[in-house]
Design a protein around this motif. Structure first.
Motif, PDB file in Angstrom:
ATOM      1  N   ILE A 152     -97.523 -26.967-121.487  1.00  0.00           N
ATOM      2  CA  ILE A 152     -96.003 -26.552-121.211  1.00  0.00           C
ATOM      3  C   ILE A 152     -95.316 -27.542-120.484  1.00  0.00           C
ATOM      4  CG2 ILE A 152     -94.043 -24.914-120.838  1.00  0.00           C
ATOM      5  CD1 ILE A 152     -95.932 -22.592-121.294  1.00  0.00           C
ATOM      6  N   ALA A 153     -94.125 -28.214-120.709  1.00  0.00           N
ATOM      7  CA  ALA A 153     -93.769 -29.282-119.987  1.00  0.00           C
ATOM      8  C   ALA A 153     -92.286 -29.163-120.304  1.00  0.00           C
ATOM      9  CB  ALA A 153     -94.252 -30.419-120.322  1.00  0.00           C
ATOM     10  N   HIS A 154     -91.425 -29.401-119.016  1.00  0.00           N
ATOM     11  CA  HIS A 154     -89.801 -29.625-119.259  1.00  0.00           C
ATOM     12  C   HIS A 154     -89.743 -31.044-119.132  1.00  0.00           C
ATOM     13  CE1 HIS A 154     -89.264 -25.503-117.367  1.00  0.00           C
ATOM     14  NE2 HIS A 154     -89.724 -25.329-118.355  1.00  0.00           N
ATOM     15  N   VAL A 155     -88.778 -31.603-120.048  1.00  0.00           N
ATOM     16  CA  VAL A 155     -88.607 -33.024-120.373  1.00  0.00           C
ATOM     17  C   VAL A 155     -86.948 -33.165-120.274  1.00  0.00           C
ATOM     18  CG1 VAL A 155     -88.760 -35.015-121.893  1.00  0.00           C
ATOM     19  CG2 VAL A 155     -90.570 -33.293-121.674  1.00  0.00           C
ATOM     20  N   GLY A 156     -86.572 -34.110-119.488  1.00  0.00           N
ATOM     21  CA  GLY A 156     -85.244 -34.537-119.262  1.00  0.00           C
ATOM     22  C   GLY A 156     -84.593 -35.165-120.515  1.00  0.00           C
ATOM     23  N   LEU A 157     -83.331 -35.172-120.687  1.00  0.00           N
ATOM     24  CA  LEU A 157     -82.373 -35.634-121.751  1.00  0.00           C
ATOM     25  C   LEU A 157     -83.003 -37.086-121.962  1.00  0.00           C
ATOM     26  CD1 LEU A 157     -79.057 -33.922-121.481  1.00  0.00           C
ATOM     27  CD2 LEU A 157     -81.067 -33.314-122.887  1.00  0.00           C
ATOM     28  N   ASP A 158     -83.143 -37.893-120.881  1.00  0.00           N
ATOM     29  CA  ASP A 158     -83.786 -39.306-120.919  1.00  0.00           C
ATOM     30  C   ASP A 158     -85.011 -39.404-121.319  1.00  0.00           C
ATOM     31  OD1 ASP A 158     -84.886 -38.194-118.634  1.00  0.00           O
ATOM     32  OD2 ASP A 158     -83.979 -39.780-117.386  1.00  0.00           O
ATOM     33  N   GLU A 159     -86.007 -38.165-121.682  1.00  0.00           N
ATOM     34  CA  GLU A 159     -87.274 -38.237-122.106  1.00  0.00           C
ATOM     35  C   GLU A 159     -88.132 -38.393-120.893  1.00  0.00           C
ATOM     36  OE1 GLU A 159     -87.912 -40.387-125.610  1.00  0.00           O
ATOM     37  OE2 GLU A 159     -86.155 -40.275-126.403  1.00  0.00           O
ATOM     38  N   ARG A 160     -87.727 -38.410-119.671  1.00  0.00           N
ATOM     39  CA  ARG A 160     -88.695 -38.290-118.699  1.00  0.00           C
ATOM     40  C   ARG A 160     -89.675 -37.098-118.510  1.00  0.00           C
ATOM     41  NH1 ARG A 160     -89.241 -42.932-116.309  1.00  0.00           N
ATOM     42  NH2 ARG A 160     -87.723 -44.599-116.543  1.00  0.00           N
ATOM     43  N   TRP A 161     -90.506 -37.120-117.971  1.00  0.00           N
ATOM     44  CA  TRP A 161     -91.207 -35.737-117.647  1.00  0.00           C
ATOM     45  C   TRP A 161     -90.777 -35.168-116.357  1.00  0.00           C
ATOM     46  CZ3 TRP A 161     -94.227 -33.988-121.662  1.00  0.00           C
ATOM     47  CH2 TRP A 161     -94.898 -34.978-122.181  1.00  0.00           C
ATOM     48  N   LEU A 162     -90.104 -33.763-116.222  1.00  0.00           N
ATOM     49  CA  LEU A 162     -89.708 -33.311-115.231  1.00  0.00           C
ATOM     50  C   LEU A 162     -90.873 -32.186-114.680  1.00  0.00           C
ATOM     51  CD1 LEU A 162     -86.248 -32.219-116.605  1.00  0.00           C
ATOM     52  CD2 LEU A 162     -86.801 -34.183-115.315  1.00  0.00           C
ATOM     53  N   GLN A 163     -91.583 -31.415-115.576  1.00  0.00           N
ATOM     54  CA  GLN A 163     -92.658 -30.674-114.940  1.00  0.00           C
ATOM     55  C   GLN A 163     -93.588 -30.404-115.975  1.00  0.00           C
ATOM     56  OE1 GLN A 163     -90.892 -27.181-113.542  1.00  0.00           O
ATOM     57  NE2 GLN A 163     -92.660 -26.402-112.310  1.00  0.00           N
ATOM     58  N   LEU A 164     -94.721 -30.421-115.631  1.00  0.00           N
ATOM     59  CA  LEU A 164     -96.076 -30.152-116.495  1.00  0.00           C
ATOM     60  C   LEU A 164     -96.877 -29.109-115.983  1.00  0.00           C
ATOM     61  CD1 LEU A 164     -95.385 -33.598-116.300  1.00  0.00           C
ATOM     62  CD2 LEU A 164     -96.644 -33.319-118.388  1.00  0.00           C
ATOM     63  N   ASN A 165     -97.574 -28.475-116.776  1.00  0.00           N
ATOM     64  CA  ASN A 165     -98.459 -27.243-116.183  1.00  0.00           C
ATOM     65  C   ASN A 165    -100.027 -28.044-116.385  1.00  0.00           C
ATOM     66  OD1 ASN A 165     -99.212 -27.347-118.921  1.00  0.00           O
ATOM     67  ND2 ASN A 165     -99.306 -25.124-119.143  1.00  0.00           N
ATOM     68  N   GLN A 166    -100.939 -27.396-115.853  1.00  0.00           N
ATOM     69  CA  GLN A 166    -102.117 -28.173-115.736  1.00  0.00           C
ATOM     70  C   GLN A 166    -102.761 -28.392-117.083  1.00  0.00           C
ATOM     71  OE1 GLN A 166    -103.358 -29.241-112.949  1.00  0.00           O
ATOM     72  NE2 GLN A 166    -105.479 -30.056-114.148  1.00  0.00           N
ATOM     73  N   CYS A 167    -102.379 -27.300-118.058  1.00  0.00           N
ATOM     74  CA  CYS A 167    -102.795 -27.655-119.428  1.00  0.00           C
ATOM     75  C   CYS A 167    -102.401 -28.954-119.940  1.00  0.00           C
ATOM     76  CB  CYS A 167    -102.892 -26.354-120.245  1.00  0.00           C
ATOM     77  SG  CYS A 167    -103.508 -26.552-121.913  1.00  0.00           S
ATOM     78  N   TYR A 168    -101.208 -28.979-119.698  1.00  0.00           N
ATOM     79  CA  TYR A 168    -100.501 -30.420-120.236  1.00  0.00           C
ATOM     80  C   TYR A 168    -101.278 -31.771-119.694  1.00  0.00           C
ATOM     81  CZ  TYR A 168     -96.778 -31.711-123.682  1.00  0.00           C
ATOM     82  OH  TYR A 168     -96.103 -32.299-124.687  1.00  0.00           O
ATOM     83  N   LEU A 169    -101.310 -31.699-118.489  1.00  0.00           N
ATOM     84  CA  LEU A 169    -102.034 -32.624-117.471  1.00  0.00           C
ATOM     85  C   LEU A 169    -103.372 -32.845-118.172  1.00  0.00           C
ATOM     86  CD1 LEU A 169    -100.888 -31.601-113.921  1.00  0.00           C
ATOM     87  CD2 LEU A 169     -99.880 -33.613-115.322  1.00  0.00           C
ATOM     88  N   GLU A 170    -104.288 -32.036-118.496  1.00  0.00           N
ATOM     89  CA  GLU A 170    -105.464 -32.003-119.030  1.00  0.00           C
ATOM     90  C   GLU A 170    -105.437 -32.913-120.217  1.00  0.00           C
ATOM     91  OE1 GLU A 170    -107.271 -28.371-118.637  1.00  0.00           O
ATOM     92  OE2 GLU A 170    -107.500 -28.527-116.342  1.00  0.00           O
ATOM     93  N   LEU A 171    -104.574 -32.318-121.137  1.00  0.00           N
ATOM     94  CA  LEU A 171    -104.243 -32.697-122.327  1.00  0.00           C
ATOM     95  C   LEU A 171    -103.960 -34.254-122.453  1.00  0.00           C
ATOM     96  CD1 LEU A 171    -102.501 -30.770-125.095  1.00  0.00           C
ATOM     97  CD2 LEU A 171    -102.041 -33.124-124.916  1.00  0.00           C
ATOM     98  N   LEU A 172    -103.043 -34.566-121.576  1.00  0.00           N
ATOM     99  CA  LEU A 172    -102.693 -36.149-121.537  1.00  0.00           C
ATOM    100  C   LEU A 172    -103.544 -37.053-120.768  1.00  0.00           C
ATOM    101  CD1 LEU A 172     -99.040 -35.873-121.187  1.00  0.00           C
ATOM    102  CD2 LEU A 172    -100.104 -36.423-123.106  1.00  0.00           C
ATOM    103  N   GLY A 173    -104.555 -36.313-119.940  1.00  0.00           N
ATOM    104  CA  GLY A 173    -105.397 -37.131-119.150  1.00  0.00           C
ATOM    105  C   GLY A 173    -105.085 -37.815-117.930  1.00  0.00           C
ATOM    106  N   SER A 174    -104.044 -37.226-117.345  1.00  0.00           N
ATOM    107  CA  SER A 174    -103.233 -37.930-116.327  1.00  0.00           C
ATOM    108  C   SER A 174    -102.769 -36.943-115.057  1.00  0.00           C
ATOM    109  CB  SER A 174    -102.165 -38.751-117.009  1.00  0.00           C
ATOM    110  OG  SER A 174    -101.489 -39.686-116.187  1.00  0.00           O
ATOM    111  N   THR A 175    -102.428 -37.434-114.265  1.00  0.00           N
ATOM    112  CA  THR A 175    -101.735 -36.595-113.200  1.00  0.00           C
ATOM    113  C   THR A 175    -100.033 -36.602-113.230  1.00  0.00           C
ATOM    114  OG1 THR A 175    -101.428 -38.234-111.358  1.00  0.00           O
ATOM    115  CG2 THR A 175    -103.626 -37.120-111.708  1.00  0.00           C
ATOM    116  N   GLU A 176     -99.762 -35.634-112.549  1.00  0.00           N
ATOM    117  CA  GLU A 176     -98.155 -35.335-112.742  1.00  0.00           C
ATOM    118  C   GLU A 176     -97.344 -36.439-112.014  1.00  0.00           C
ATOM    119  OE1 GLU A 176     -94.776 -31.876-111.709  1.00  0.00           O
ATOM    120  OE2 GLU A 176     -96.753 -31.504-112.096  1.00  0.00           O
ATOM    121  N   PRO A 177     -97.689 -36.935-110.915  1.00  0.00           N
ATOM    122  CA  PRO A 177     -97.153 -38.057-110.179  1.00  0.00           C
ATOM    123  C   PRO A 177     -97.074 -39.127-111.134  1.00  0.00           C
ATOM    124  CG  PRO A 177     -98.305 -37.089-108.555  1.00  0.00           C
ATOM    125  CD  PRO A 177     -98.721 -36.451-109.826  1.00  0.00           C
TER     126      PRO A 177
END
Length: 673
Positions: free
Chosen positions: A322-347
């Motif tokens: 689950i993630a929140h994405v801004g209207l400019d398509e930038r990532w605002l907030q991601l849960n741990q499952c989404y981070l693992e799915l993309l294989g990256s960190t939130e920063p």
């Protein structure tokens, strides 16, 4: 009045020598005319000789340099005389009359002596009188003005007092005032009535407050203490009953203050009381309501905090990304499952956009769907796409995207929910490969199996002819029957091989139609005739109703296959009962209806009987591969038509095929989904 001839001839000397006679004559005449019964006041008697002496001096100095001073002094004496007379209450006319009497006396004396005033003497004499009269008039007017002003001020004060009393009596507030000795100096009607109601005493102006409350010592002590505070200069407000606080239910807001005049002298104290019973009750109700609302708000806040905690836990611990994405398509907030799915960190992801992590081949589709969502063309969408992980590995996700709007309806941010379906995609791809291999196998097997069926069918036909030639033999007749059974089984096996081949063609997108002019009514009659022996063996009677010709551009072999499949199904599931077949035109379409009175179809099976290998009944009771209706639907839809079914369990089934009456003559390749 007479003068001796031995007197000096100057006018001022004559006047001076006859001073006492003139004064006596003047006073007698004035007194007789104005105050016959009252002697003149001593102050005026003392002033009259000085006034006459000043007049003589002014005339004596009329021709000298001291003329102006003497004339001024004489005029002041005349003014003084006028002021004294006005002070006694005489009018301005009386003062003018006195001056006229004196003037006449002096002129008569001069005339009797045969004397004449010199010009300067006459001017000094006249100015003295005129200035005295003018000054006296001014003094009179000033005094009159003061009197009028005093009378007007008193009237205004009286009017203002009456107006104030009327205003105070009209007000519903309590208004009262005491002097420094606690005596009433002011109160309105409401105050008087309330005082009498609460304390049993009818107060009046000048009455002492302690006397009015002598029979109520506790109340006297309480009120005297309050008034005492005000007299000492304390300004304060109390909210309490006007009478006994223990017995009253009417509450007043009483404001006390000290009363001072314009010079700051203490005159007493006053208070104003306003009935606040209703306001107090409303305030108490409001307090109760506020307490209830505060408690409810506290509960709501607690529930909100609990809800926020649940949401945070759900967001962070959800089994899907689950993630929140801004209207400019930038990532605002991601849960741990989404981070693992993309294989990256939130920063790291906060520096990237959705486009940056979307697979190159899926970017345009993703961008298009998000634009449609922003435009309001979609409420939400679900799509299968690929993300590109940081290590370059692609990952398949099932992505559901919705748009959050603010209170005004303006877009705020996107919510992405992603599920890793990489394993499903892998299994699907493997299944697709397996299906492809199966279709290839079926196609090859169908050809291989159908190849020996042709000579076998020919052999059976030869045996049938031999048996028919020897029908007198019992063995031949038995052989004939066996050959017919074998021939039907061979035909059935050939039909199954044809169905498998058709499914392979449809799956591969190789179902070819060769349309030509066909009359549905004629074709239905021919197919029905061929199925008559089979229907008879099943105990079914075919009832065929044919309308006028129904010409269309269709593939005759494929259309014959459609009619055959529907009749074969009706005979199979409606054995022992009549079968109704009808071909007709309906508007610009041709319609074929096949209805049996057999076992019917369950409602939950109606939507799937047109799929591959699907059956509405158990294959243990009814044979077949479950491909006939699938092939029928593909042929009908490829021909621009439609097929539907109506059925109830135990009451048979009705299949309705509709085809366009006119169709361009061409060869089309139809790929089934």
């Amino acid at each position: 009045m007479s003068l001796s001839s031995s007197q000096v001839i100057s006018v001022e000397d004559v006047i001076a020598s006859q001073r006492d006679v003139i004064l006596e004559h003047w006073m007698e005449r004035i007194h007789r005319a104005l105050q016959p019964d009252a002697p003149p006041r001593a102050e005026l008697l003392d002033h009259i000789p000085r006034f006459l002496d000043s007049l003589i001096l002014a005339m004596r100095l009329a021709h000298s340099p001291a003329q102006e001073s003497a004339a001024c002094w004489a005029a002041q004496a005349a003014l003084k005389h006028g002021e004294l007379r006005l002070r006694e209450g005489f009018s301005l006319d009386t003062v003018v009359y006195e001056y006229g009497v004196l003037r006449d006396c002096l002129l008569t004396l001069a005339r009797e002596q045969g004397l004449k005033f010199l010009p300067d003497q006459m001017r000094a004499f006249t100015e003295c009188f005129h200035r005295g009269i003018a000054e006296a008039a001014i003094v009179y007017l000033q005094q009159h003005e003061r009197e009028l002003r005093a009378a007007g001020a008193a009237a205004e004060r009286q009017h203002a007092h009456a107006l104030l009393a009327a205003i105070l009596d009209k007000t519903t507030d309590l208004v009262g005032a005491l002097d420094t000795d606690f005596r009433f100096i002011l109160f309105n009607r409401r105050y008087q009535q309330e005082f009498e109601t609460r304390f049993g005493t009818r107060i009046s102006l000048g009455m002492s407050l302690p006397d009015a409350l002598a029979h109520l010592p506790e109340q006297k002590h309480r009120l005297v203490a309050l008034w005492g505070r005000a007299l000492r200069g304390e300004e304060f407000t109390v909210v309490q009953p006007f009478g006994d606080p223990a017995q009253e239910d009417t509450w007043y807001e009483l404001r006390y203050a000290r009363l001072e005049d314009a010079q700051g002298e203490i005159q007493g104290a006053f208070h104003v009381g306003r009935d606040v019973t209703a306001a107090r009750k409303a305030h108490e109700e409001l307090d109760l309501h506020v307490q209830e609302r505060t408690a409810a708000l506290a509960q709501a806040n607690a529930r909100l905090r609990e809800s926020e905690e649940r949401f945070r836990a759900t967001f962070n611990q959800a089994a899907v990304g689950i993630a929140h994405v801004g209207l400019d398509e930038r990532w605002l907030q991601l849960n741990q499952c989404y981070l693992e799915l993309l294989g990256s960190t939130e920063p790291e992801l906060r520096k990237l956009t959705v486009r940056d992590v979307t697979h190159l081949e899926d970017r345009e589709k993703s961008q298009s769907l998000m634009r449609q969502l922003l435009a309001g063309e979609l409420a939400h969408y679900t799509v299968e796409q690929r993300y590109q992980r940081r290590n370059g590995e692609p990952v398949w996700v099932e992505l559901t995207v919705s748009l959050v709007r603010d209170a005004s309806g303006a877009p705020s941010y996107f919510i992405f929910a992603a599920v890793d379906i990489s394993e499903n995609v892998r299994l699907y791809q493997e299944a697709q490969r397996a299906v492809h291999l199966r279709d290839e196998f079926l196609q090859v097997a169908s050809h291989e199996l159908k190849t020996p069926l042709t000579p076998l069918s020919l052999k059976l036909q030869m045996l049938s002819r031999v048996a028919q030639a020897e029908l007198s033999s019992i063995t031949a007749r038995r052989l004939q029957r066996d050959v017919e059974v074998m021939h039907r089984q061979v035909n059935r096996l050939a039909e199954l091989m044809d169905d498998l081949l058709d499914v392979s063609r449809i799956t591969a997108g190789q179902l070819h139609l060769n349309p030509e002019s066909v009359d549905l009514c004629v074709l239905t009659r021919e197919v029905s005739a061929r199925f008559t022996p089979q229907a008879t063996r099943a105990g079914c009677r075919l009832q065929v109703e044919l309308g006028c010709e129904a010409l269309g551009q269709w593939d005759p072999l494929r259309l014959e296959q459609v009619v055959s499949n529907l009749l074969s199904n009706a005979i199979k599931y409606g054995a022992g009962r009549p079968i109704h077949i009808r071909a007709e035109t309906a508007g610009n379409r041709a319609r074929l209806t096949v209805r049996d009175e057999g076992i019917g179809i369950a409602p939950e099976a109606l939507g799937r009987i047109f799929h591959k290998f699907e059956r509405a009944v158990s294959e243990r009771n009814y044979g077949g591969l479950g491909l006939g209706l699938f092939i029928t639907r593909q042929i009908v839809e490829a021909s621009g038509g439609s097929i539907q079914v109506e059925s109830q369990l135990g009451r048979g089934a009705t299949f309705i095929v509709e085809l366009p009456l006119a169709r361009p003559v061409d060869t089309v390749s139809h790929a089934a989904g």
